[in-house]
Scaffold this motif. Structure first.
Motif, PDB file in Angstrom:
ATOM      1  N   GLY A 277      15.650  57.878  86.029  1.00 26.22           N
ATOM      2  CA  GLY A 277      15.163  56.510  85.893  1.00 26.22           C
ATOM      3  C   GLY A 277      14.035  56.220  86.862  1.00 26.22           C
ATOM      4  N   ALA A 278      13.532  54.996  86.796  1.00 24.77           N
ATOM      5  CA  ALA A 278      12.287  54.621  87.464  1.00 24.77           C
ATOM      6  C   ALA A 278      12.321  54.804  88.981  1.00 24.77           C
ATOM      7  N   GLY A 279      13.496  54.634  89.602  1.00 29.43           N
ATOM      8  CA  GLY A 279      13.555  54.727  91.055  1.00 29.43           C
ATOM      9  C   GLY A 279      13.622  56.137  91.601  1.00 29.43           C
ATOM     10  N   THR A 280      13.713  57.120  90.713  1.00 33.25           N
ATOM     11  CA  THR A 280      13.868  58.508  91.139  1.00 33.25           C
ATOM     12  C   THR A 280      12.644  58.994  91.921  1.00 33.25           C
ATOM     13  N   LEU A 281      12.887  59.533  93.107  1.00 35.60           N
ATOM     14  CA  LEU A 281      11.835  60.108  93.958  1.00 35.60           C
ATOM     15  C   LEU A 281      10.737  59.103  94.306  1.00 35.60           C
ATOM     16  N   ALA A 282      11.064  57.817  94.284  1.00 28.68           N
ATOM     17  CA  ALA A 282      10.040  56.798  94.546  1.00 28.68           C
ATOM     18  C   ALA A 282       9.367  56.978  95.906  1.00 28.68           C
ATOM     19  N   PRO A 283      10.097  57.250  96.997  1.00 30.81           N
ATOM     20  CA  PRO A 283       9.407  57.454  98.279  1.00 30.81           C
ATOM     21  C   PRO A 283       8.474  58.656  98.265  1.00 30.81           C
ATOM     22  N   LEU A 284       8.863  59.721  97.560  1.00 34.10           N
ATOM     23  CA  LEU A 284       7.991  60.898  97.474  1.00 34.10           C
ATOM     24  C   LEU A 284       6.728  60.580  96.695  1.00 34.10           C
ATOM     25  N   ARG A 285       6.872  59.871  95.598  1.00 32.21           N
ATOM     26  CA  ARG A 285       5.707  59.480  94.798  1.00 32.21           C
ATOM     27  C   ARG A 285       4.733  58.646  95.645  1.00 32.21           C
ATOM     28  N   ALA A 286       5.273  57.690  96.384  1.00 30.54           N
ATOM     29  CA  ALA A 286       4.430  56.820  97.203  1.00 30.54           C
ATOM     30  C   ALA A 286       3.760  57.598  98.335  1.00 30.54           C
ATOM     31  N   ALA A 287       4.502  58.512  98.954  1.00 34.38           N
ATOM     32  CA  ALA A 287       3.942  59.285 100.065  1.00 34.38           C
ATOM     33  C   ALA A 287       2.808  60.189  99.596  1.00 34.38           C
TER      34      ALA A 287
ATOM     35  N   PHE B 283      10.262  67.305 104.180  1.00 30.59           N
ATOM     36  CA  PHE B 283       9.455  67.376 102.961  1.00 30.59           C
ATOM     37  C   PHE B 283       9.456  68.778 102.376  1.00 30.59           C
ATOM     38  N   LEU B 284       9.337  69.786 103.226  1.00 27.58           N
ATOM     39  CA  LEU B 284       9.266  71.166 102.751  1.00 27.58           C
ATOM     40  C   LEU B 284      10.534  71.561 102.007  1.00 27.58           C
ATOM     41  N   HIS B 285      11.702  71.179 102.535  1.00 23.06           N
ATOM     42  CA  HIS B 285      12.954  71.542 101.869  1.00 23.06           C
ATOM     43  C   HIS B 285      13.127  70.777 100.561  1.00 23.06           C
TER      44      HIS B 285
ATOM     45  N   LEU C 253      -0.565  67.600 101.971  1.00 22.28           N
ATOM     46  CA  LEU C 253       0.868  67.860 102.072  1.00 22.28           C
ATOM     47  C   LEU C 253       1.395  67.514 103.460  1.00 22.28           C
ATOM     48  N   ARG C 254       0.626  67.852 104.499  1.00 24.61           N
ATOM     49  CA  ARG C 254       1.068  67.508 105.857  1.00 24.61           C
ATOM     50  C   ARG C 254       1.127  66.000 106.052  1.00 24.61           C
ATOM     51  N   ARG C 255       0.148  65.300 105.530  1.00 25.99           N
ATOM     52  CA  ARG C 255       0.151  63.843 105.671  1.00 25.99           C
ATOM     53  C   ARG C 255       1.292  63.229 104.861  1.00 25.99           C
ATOM     54  N   ALA C 256       1.535  63.745 103.661  1.00 30.87           N
ATOM     55  CA  ALA C 256       2.645  63.244 102.847  1.00 30.87           C
ATOM     56  C   ALA C 256       3.974  63.449 103.560  1.00 30.87           C
ATOM     57  N   ALA C 257       4.134  64.594 104.232  1.00 31.51           N
ATOM     58  CA  ALA C 257       5.361  64.857 104.978  1.00 31.51           C
ATOM     59  C   ALA C 257       5.545  63.839 106.094  1.00 31.51           C
TER      60      ALA C 257
ATOM     61  N   THR D 273       8.870  56.656 106.161  1.00 28.66           N
ATOM     62  CA  THR D 273       9.276  55.634 105.194  1.00 28.66           C
ATOM     63  C   THR D 273      10.646  55.867 104.571  1.00 28.66           C
ATOM     64  N   ALA D 274      11.181  57.090 104.657  1.00 26.15           N
ATOM     65  CA  ALA D 274      12.468  57.374 104.012  1.00 26.15           C
ATOM     66  C   ALA D 274      13.410  58.145 104.930  1.00 26.15           C
ATOM     67  N   PRO D 275      13.655  57.646 106.150  1.00 24.88           N
ATOM     68  CA  PRO D 275      14.598  58.345 107.028  1.00 24.88           C
ATOM     69  C   PRO D 275      16.028  58.190 106.515  1.00 24.88           C
ATOM     70  N   ASP D 276      16.835  59.195 106.749  1.00 25.99           N
ATOM     71  CA  ASP D 276      18.247  59.128 106.386  1.00 25.99           C
ATOM     72  C   ASP D 276      18.966  58.231 107.390  1.00 25.99           C
ATOM     73  N   PRO D 277      19.589  57.137 106.945  1.00 23.45           N
ATOM     74  CA  PRO D 277      20.276  56.240 107.894  1.00 23.45           C
ATOM     75  C   PRO D 277      21.366  56.938 108.701  1.00 23.45           C
ATOM     76  N   GLN D 278      21.973  57.976 108.115  1.00 21.93           N
ATOM     77  CA  GLN D 278      23.028  58.695 108.813  1.00 21.93           C
ATOM     78  C   GLN D 278      22.489  59.742 109.778  1.00 21.93           C
ATOM     79  N   ASP D 279      21.246  60.163 109.552  1.00 18.99           N
ATOM     80  CA  ASP D 279      20.631  61.194 110.391  1.00 18.99           C
ATOM     81  C   ASP D 279      19.126  60.987 110.345  1.00 18.99           C
ATOM     82  N   PRO D 280      18.574  60.160 111.229  1.00 22.59           N
ATOM     83  CA  PRO D 280      17.154  59.805 111.172  1.00 22.59           C
ATOM     84  C   PRO D 280      16.204  60.993 111.248  1.00 22.59           C
ATOM     85  N   GLY D 281      16.680  62.161 111.637  1.00 24.23           N
ATOM     86  CA  GLY D 281      15.823  63.338 111.650  1.00 24.23           C
ATOM     87  C   GLY D 281      15.608  63.930 110.280  1.00 24.23           C
TER      88      GLY D 281
END
Length: 279
Positions: free
Chosen positions: A129-139, A190-192, A219-223, A229-237
């Motif tokens: 659906g529309a929200g899939t990979l939205a942060p990646l698309r924007a980055a 991003f690489l993984h 690619l480096r800038r997108a990473a 913009t999309a850190p994991d709340p449980q693990d910000p790294g």
């Protein structure tokens, strides 16, 4: 310098089928990642368990035939080609599994699937659906604009649930239902994420994509943008994204199905019905 894709002759197409086949073959060669298909299989099994019926002649349309052949040995498994290898009226269940987003003619795919059903046969499609990979698309979009001043197609467009649900009716299926679940996924970086998409056979196969490798600076800038913009709340790294999975369901028309009354055929007025309600 603009990064706009080159002009192409002929009618516009969404997907470069040659590139899509190449991406899928590469995924199989390097070791295909099937966790999303497994999630969809389990969800479909749960939904079928709630239906008081045994399906004896299923078919699956998919871009990952190896997985679904193993998952449903009794099913006829066919590829998601523009012309589906399904015979009319031969199946009581048709599943379109995680491939409809690559179709140039999604309505045509649904119509062909519907024709393959026996009366009162069940159709289920699952697609992003529309929200899939939205942060990646924007980055990726932000990084490309910053580096090149232009923008090119990189991630397939994903539809809204209200629009996709209408396709079921357009395909001639009865009792249409559209619903959505969201699966959160976490990656080291991003690489993984990119490696996982490659192993799923879901990298860029858009017909209007650029035909040369993406600059490393993009690619480096997108990473960097994705990490911000999309850190994991449980693990910000780590980074965290959502996958919206839309399920479309419909039944091949049959005489024994419930049907809405014709307008004006009601024997009791709305006012009378309301007046009979218990306070």
């Amino acid at each position: 310098m603009s990064a706009s894709p080159p002009d192409f002759d002929g009618p516009p197409r969404l997907t470069d089928r040659t590139a899509l086949s190449r991406n899928r073959a590469r995924a199989a060669r390097i070791g295909r990642e099937d966790w999303l298909h497994a999630l969809v299989r389990d969800e479909i099994e749960d939904r079928l368990s709630e239906i008081n019926r045994t399906f004896t002649a299923p078919a699956v349309v998919t871009g990952n035939p190896a997985f679904w052949t193993a998952a449903m040995p009794a099913a006829r498994v066919v590829g998601d080609e523009p012309v589906l290898a399904l015979q009319p009226g031969q199946h009581d269940l048709v599943i379109h599994a995680l491939a409809l987003h690559w179709a140039d003619d999604p309505v045509g795919q649904l119509i062909q699937s519907a024709r393959a059903l026996v009366p009162d046969g069940l159709f289920i499609a699952v697609l992003p659906g529309a929200g899939t990979l939205a942060p990646l698309r924007a980055a990726l979009a932000q990084a490309e604009v910053e580096v090149t001043g232009g923008l090119s197609p990189r991630i397939a467009p994903f539809g809204e649930i209200r629009d996709l649900g209408a396709l079921v009716t357009r395909a001639g299926l009865a009792l249409p239902v559209a619903d959505q679940i969201t699966q959160a996924v976490s990656y080291r970086d991003f690489l993984h994420l990119a490696r996982d998409l490659r192993a799923m056979g879901e990298t860029n196969a858009l017909d209007r994509r650029l035909r040369h490798p993406t600059r490393r600076t993009i690619l480096r800038r997108a990473a960097q943008i994705l990490a911000e913009t999309a850190p994991d709340p449980q693990d910000p790294g780590r980074i965290r994204l959502g996958l919206d999975l839309i399920f479309l369901t419909g039944w091949a028309p049959a005489d024994n199905q419930p049907k809405p009354l014709r307008p004006g055929s009601a024997r009791t007025s709305l006012a009378a019905a309301l007046s009979q309600r218990t306070p």
